[in-house]
Enzyme design. Structure first.
Site, PDB file in Angstrom:
ATOM      1  N   TYR A 114     -19.270  -8.002 -49.305  1.00 21.97           N
ATOM      2  CA  TYR A 114     -19.162  -6.475 -49.688  1.00 21.97           C
ATOM      3  C   TYR A 114     -18.845  -6.143 -51.068  1.00 21.97           C
ATOM      4  CZ  TYR A 114     -17.935  -5.911 -44.727  1.00 21.97           C
ATOM      5  OH  TYR A 114     -18.439  -5.766 -43.129  1.00 21.97           O
ATOM      6  N   GLU A 157     -13.550  -7.712 -38.523  1.00 23.19           N
ATOM      7  CA  GLU A 157     -14.242  -9.023 -38.610  1.00 23.19           C
ATOM      8  C   GLU A 157     -13.468 -10.320 -38.797  1.00 23.19           C
ATOM      9  OE1 GLU A 157     -16.674  -8.134 -41.725  1.00 23.19           O
ATOM     10  OE2 GLU A 157     -17.630  -6.514 -40.505  1.00 23.19           O
TER      11      GLU A 157
END
Length: 416
Positions: A114, A157
């Site tokens: 990310y 996740e």
């Protein structure tokens, strides 16, 4: 007879809200960002792949990139997320983020990726809009939007990996092809078993990621719905090869599987994921609506009902171009014959195929189709089909919480 309740998939849990001053800044700049979002995401992917070419070869769908689908999906997802955050009349986009999170988990996305996306995305925003427009206050507000979305995804996740009993991103298993069936429609059904650590059980409507090494050495990954029932350690998925058209290239992975994959071959296959809510499936009436290869999760649901809840009332509606292109048609009819409370209606655009009893000509229209007001409705197909039928169902008063949709594309934002 009813089936025992199935576990529902984990969903996204919002990590926070925008602070008022950030919300004001997003509301003021959203039109400008929205007007330039295609340019921003095109620049983002240019920068990302220049710095990390392995991501294009081994993770991102090169077909979607070539057609701009992935760029539009990223742009629209962020803009949709931001819009939901600043409009108190809209629900928090947890459902949107949930769909993305399950897809990320099936690809093995991890938290450390990310910041990479953040770096290149914000560099692209500055490049397109200009440093004079992206002031520190503007940058801080959009930074907050990005990390709210990213942190929600990372949290989901992480929970998905923990629930599956695997380390973060450790979702792929080496699997051997033990069966291949070529359907008259051109669809190929492939059955695999893990070569070492076995696959966990799954629930109807879930999917797997399949990775293949193409002739140029790239490892490309695609996601396919499971069409068998759990319990034997096997995973069966269906692939429809995609031919090249004037609008896009041939499907790289689907063509490779259709032309090259045989019994005995090895594939990289993920453990199952998917966010369709199926915890109570079989305990109340169902309506299954699909088009084309969107039939595959419906076949998985019908397989489950045939074994665990054959008395469940189920209404099946399927649309296709013709009887010849209808995937898994014979299996669909076999399963319906095992469900005494089931009904099947078909629509074929080629009207010559509508001569059979119970087959309608033209495109599927919900007008005049009686529906059980208490039924859960599952809908799957291409973008245009899903949007059209979904709107028809909502207009008819189907409660949004009973309408569950799946898109076979990166455009999850369309259903937000």
């Amino acid at each position: 007879m009813t089936t025992a309740p199935l576990p529902d998939q984990l969903t996204a849990t919002p990590t926070g809200d925008l602070e008022p001053h950030h919300a004001e800044m997003i509301a003021a700049t959203l039109p400008l960002v929205g007007a330039n979002i295609d340019a921003i995401t095109t620049e983002f992917y240019r920068r990302l792949f220049a710095d990390h070419p392995e991501l294009l070869r081994n993770l991102f769908n090169r077909g979607n990139q070539a057609q701009g689908a992935q760029q539009r999906a990223l742009a629209a997802s962020i803009a949709t997320f931001a819009t939901h955050l600043i409009d108190p009349e809209l629900e928090h986009p947890a459902v949107l983020v949930g769909r993305i999170g399950h897809k990320h988990a099936s690809l093995g996305v991890t938290a450390d990726q990310y910041p990479i996306v953040h770096t290149h995305l914000f560099a692209a925003i500055v490049e397109v809009l200009g440093a004079e427009t992206v002031t520190p206050d503007v940058a801080a507000a959009w930074d907050r939007v990005y990390w709210l979305m990213a942190e929600t995804l990372i949290d989901l996740e992480r929970r998905l990996y923990a629930d599956a009993g695997v380390g973060a991103g450790d979702v792929f298993r080496r699997a051997r092809v033990v069966g291949r069936t070529d359907d008259p429609s051109g669809t190929v059904a492939v059955t695999v078993v893990a070569t070492s650590e076995s696959f966990p059980d799954f629930v109807p409507g879930q999917y797997i990621s399949v990775g293949v090494t193409l002739p140029d050495g790239a490892r490309q990954i695609r996601q396919y719905s499971l069409i068998n029932t759990p319990g034997r350690g096997e995973l069966t998925f269906a692939v429809r090869p995609v031919a090249a058209t004037t609008d896009g290239p041939a499907g790289e992975v689907s063509t490779h599987i259709g032309e090259r994959v045989s019994v005995g071959d090895l594939l990289d296959v993920s453990i199952p994921f998917g966010d369709l809510p199926v915890g109570s499936i079989g305990s109340r009436p169902l309506v299954l609506i699909s088009a084309g290869i969107g039939i595959t999760p419906m076949i998985g649901i019908l397989e489950h009902l045939a074994i665990h809840a054959p008395g469940c009332p189920v209404q099946v509606l399927h649309a296709d171009r013709s009887v010849r292109s209808h995937p898994l048609r014979a299996r669909q009819q076999e399963l319906m014959a095992q469900l005494p409370g089931g009904s099947l209606d078909l629509w074929y655009e080629e009207t010559g195929d509508a001569a059979d009893t119970g087959v309608h000509g033209g495109q599927l229209q919900m007008a005049g189709i009686p529906l059980d007001d208490s039924a859960d409705v599952y809908l799957c197909g291409n973008n245009g089909f899903v949007q059209s039928v979904r709107n028809q169902l909502l207009d008819r008063g189907v409660a949004p919480e009973r309408l569950h949709s799946e898109l076979f594309s990166p455009d999850d934002w369309l259903l937000a």
